[in-house]
Design a protein around this motif. Sequence first.
Motif, mmCIF file in Angstrom:
data_model
loop_
_atom_site.group_PDB
_atom_site.id
_atom_site.type_symbol
_atom_site.label_atom_id
_atom_site.label_comp_id
_atom_site.label_asym_id
_atom_site.label_seq_id
_atom_site.Cartn_x
_atom_site.Cartn_y
_atom_site.Cartn_z
ATOM 1 N N GLY A 81 0.811 -1.213 0.000
ATOM 2 C CA GLY A 81 0.000 0.000 0.000
ATOM 3 C C GLY A 81 0.843 1.260 0.000
ATOM 4 O O GLY A 81 0.586 2.200 -0.764
ATOM 5 N N TRP A 113 -3.507 -8.094 -1.270
ATOM 6 C CA TRP A 113 -4.769 -8.026 -0.521
ATOM 7 C C TRP A 113 -5.474 -9.370 -0.604
ATOM 8 O O TRP A 113 -5.924 -9.920 0.387
ATOM 9 C CB TRP A 113 -5.681 -6.943 -1.113
ATOM 10 C CG TRP A 113 -6.929 -6.760 -0.307
ATOM 11 C CD1 TRP A 113 -7.109 -5.870 0.713
ATOM 12 C CD2 TRP A 113 -8.149 -7.504 -0.419
ATOM 13 N NE1 TRP A 113 -8.364 -6.013 1.241
ATOM 14 C CE2 TRP A 113 -9.027 -7.013 0.569
ATOM 15 C CE3 TRP A 113 -8.590 -8.528 -1.235
ATOM 16 C CZ2 TRP A 113 -10.312 -7.514 0.750
ATOM 17 C CZ3 TRP A 113 -9.858 -9.041 -1.053
ATOM 18 C CH2 TRP A 113 -10.713 -8.534 -0.073
ATOM 19 N N VAL A 128 -16.253 0.404 4.139
ATOM 20 C CA VAL A 128 -14.834 0.796 4.058
ATOM 21 C C VAL A 128 -14.052 -0.254 3.274
ATOM 22 O O VAL A 128 -13.218 0.069 2.417
ATOM 23 C CB VAL A 128 -14.247 0.974 5.480
ATOM 24 C CG1 VAL A 128 -12.760 1.267 5.419
ATOM 25 C CG2 VAL A 128 -14.972 2.082 6.215
ATOM 26 N N THR A 186 -12.126 0.480 -0.176
ATOM 27 C CA THR A 186 -10.677 0.257 -0.233
ATOM 28 C C THR A 186 -10.302 -0.521 -1.481
ATOM 29 O O THR A 186 -9.397 -0.131 -2.227
ATOM 30 C CB THR A 186 -10.217 -0.521 1.021
ATOM 31 O OG1 THR A 186 -10.603 0.203 2.167
ATOM 32 C CG2 THR A 186 -8.725 -0.707 1.025
ATOM 33 N N ASN A 238 -8.172 1.254 -4.453
ATOM 34 C CA ASN A 238 -6.773 0.859 -4.558
ATOM 35 C C ASN A 238 -6.527 -0.131 -5.676
ATOM 36 O O ASN A 238 -5.415 -0.265 -6.147
ATOM 37 C CB ASN A 238 -6.278 0.240 -3.251
ATOM 38 C CG ASN A 238 -6.018 1.273 -2.201
ATOM 39 O OD1 ASN A 238 -5.026 1.973 -2.255
ATOM 40 N ND2 ASN A 238 -6.932 1.394 -1.262
ATOM 41 N N GLY A 244 -7.481 6.389 -1.623
ATOM 42 C CA GLY A 244 -7.725 4.971 -1.331
ATOM 43 C C GLY A 244 -6.761 4.429 -0.300
ATOM 44 O O GLY A 244 -7.155 3.667 0.583
ATOM 45 N N HIS A 245 -5.499 4.849 -0.374
ATOM 46 C CA HIS A 245 -4.531 4.326 0.598
ATOM 47 C C HIS A 245 -4.820 4.855 1.998
ATOM 48 O O HIS A 245 -4.649 4.137 2.987
ATOM 49 C CB HIS A 245 -3.100 4.700 0.187
ATOM 50 C CG HIS A 245 -2.068 4.178 1.128
ATOM 51 N ND1 HIS A 245 -1.960 2.849 1.438
ATOM 52 C CD2 HIS A 245 -1.121 4.807 1.858
ATOM 53 C CE1 HIS A 245 -0.983 2.683 2.322
ATOM 54 N NE2 HIS A 245 -0.461 3.851 2.591
ATOM 55 N N ILE A 280 -7.827 5.487 3.091
ATOM 56 C CA ILE A 280 -8.970 4.683 3.556
ATOM 57 C C ILE A 280 -8.514 3.269 3.930
ATOM 58 O O ILE A 280 -9.015 2.664 4.880
ATOM 59 C CB ILE A 280 -10.068 4.669 2.476
ATOM 60 C CG1 ILE A 280 -10.580 6.100 2.261
ATOM 61 C CG2 ILE A 280 -11.201 3.748 2.862
ATOM 62 C CD1 ILE A 280 -11.565 6.226 1.129
ATOM 63 N N ASP A 281 -7.514 2.772 3.200
ATOM 64 C CA ASP A 281 -6.970 1.451 3.498
ATOM 65 C C ASP A 281 -6.387 1.431 4.921
ATOM 66 O O ASP A 281 -6.700 0.541 5.722
ATOM 67 C CB ASP A 281 -5.891 1.132 2.446
ATOM 68 C CG ASP A 281 -5.317 -0.254 2.604
ATOM 69 O OD1 ASP A 281 -5.955 -1.080 3.285
ATOM 70 O OD2 ASP A 281 -4.241 -0.515 2.047
ATOM 71 N N GLY A 296 -9.038 1.553 7.462
ATOM 72 C CA GLY A 296 -9.662 0.238 7.634
ATOM 73 C C GLY A 296 -8.793 -0.734 8.415
ATOM 74 O O GLY A 296 -9.292 -1.694 8.990
#
Lengths: 390, 188
Positions: A210, A259, A289, A293, A297, A327-328, A330-331, A334
Amino acid sequence: MTTMQLPTFIPRPALLTRLRLLIALGVIGTLVGLIAAPKLTLGGLLLGACYSLGMGLGAMVIISLSYITKAGWSTALRRIPESMAATLPLTCLILLIILAAGFYQLYPWFNSHEHGHADASLTLWRKPAFFLARAAGCMIIWLIFSFAILRNSRKQDLSGDLRLTHRNVGLSAVFLFALAITLSLATFDWFMSLQPHWISTMLGVYHFSGLFQSAIAAMIVITILLQRAGLLQQIVKPAHLHDLGKYLFCFTTFWGYIWFCQYMLIWYSNIPEETSYFILRHNGPWLAVAYVTVAMNWAIPFFGLLSATTKRNDRLLFKLAVIVLIGHWIDLYGIIVPSLAGDATMIDFWSVLPSLILLPIFVLGMMRALRASPLMPARDPMLVESLHHH
Amino acid sequence: MSRQLFTAAFEREEDLLHAVADLRQAGYVFKDAYTPYPVHGLPEAMGLRPSRLPWVCFLCGLTGGIFALLAQLYLSAVDWPINIGGKPWNSSPAFIPITFEITVLSAGIGSLLAFLLRYKLLPGRQPSVLEEGCNDNLFVLAIPEHNATFNPQELKIICNRHHAIRTDQRIEPDGQTKPTPAQQRGAA
């Protein structure tokens, strides 16, 4: 080459004011948060600091990879990841302070003895001082390498000494090995132990995928912004954007792969100490979420970047890179926040506010570094190849 | 109908690129260029339209991926459900690795076959070497007679200016008068 006018970056005052305003807002929000919801706000501080740290470390990976592969295309753009890596001392210090201040709130395992046995090594491992010493040790290793590589690169601006490149190639190779071990350890300490009974040996490489992907996205965003400001007009051609786009595409695929690897191994073996992570995150508000993600991502940038046309189009590439950057964040949200909030009924917002302080600080630090050095490593032996890249 | 074909051999990549730029300015079209390795910027300099091979690759991959996913769903959940480790019949995460592999396999094989078919590089094809060294270390440019402005003398002058080590003129035998795909795309 030496006669070429080297552009320098000077940030617009309005931008600086806006960033400082954001920091002020963030400070107020965080102070309120520390009283109203201290645990989640501290988690938010951890999130913001780790996001900034990831940018710096990812930038170091970009620099190291281009050194050890002797990549020609990226040399003209190397000052951009270098400016990101130059923020590492600041972000490391901030993160260390947050870890020290938030330790008892974030990591309640330091005095738990529910298994009935407390062997000496485990007790030592759980000591707050040793926790902070591990964090500081990892950071010192990263800082030594980033100082050395960045200093050699700047020295070469003056001397044009070829040996500096060779030295950086060696440093880069050792750094990448060191990072693989230290980043795994740091990720286990900072993220995995937020949910103490959960184990995933893949979380380190997941974190790495990530942060590397988002650092590439940040490099794309900065390159395009500098180009729009008229500073890289002579340097950046569609071929450079194409290569940056391929880079992002490659590590978008890598992120999706990692992932899925982590998810599938846990899903397949179906052991309680592993599944607890996904059971928490795939229920209630956290499910949204998780979907966002994977969409931001992987799905959107992957299909967006498949075509060569998008990679060479600065507007589309810019948008996709921004999606990856959000996105990262939010990653990381999460990974961190559900562990702290547990079975919440709605998405937590206290943990968002500290990023308003920490991300502008990163941007300010990066712009300061960008301003302090010429925008191109003017006497790097690979520069000519990079400028004639097509 | 037979046509004239002009070939020029170069020893260096830069010479070829410069000659292509000059010839194109003079209004010539190209049959093809034969190079020891892919030369960056050459298709653009020759004015060739972007290859459509990526689309073949994408569509083959998409078809393969959808087929693999649906086939596994049908086999494991509809036609012959088997309880494996107490997992549900429709265990889509377990299907993903195979879907991924078949996507890659069909995209790879599909693009290779499309390339071979389009250029008729099939088994039993007679080898045809345009110019000695064109499959070795030389950069060879082939320019067909395309209209009345085709002037071998001028061609020779331009190519020699860019250090061509050898130029040649010949009549294309009847069997080879069909334009190559690259040429068709270039002419469009």
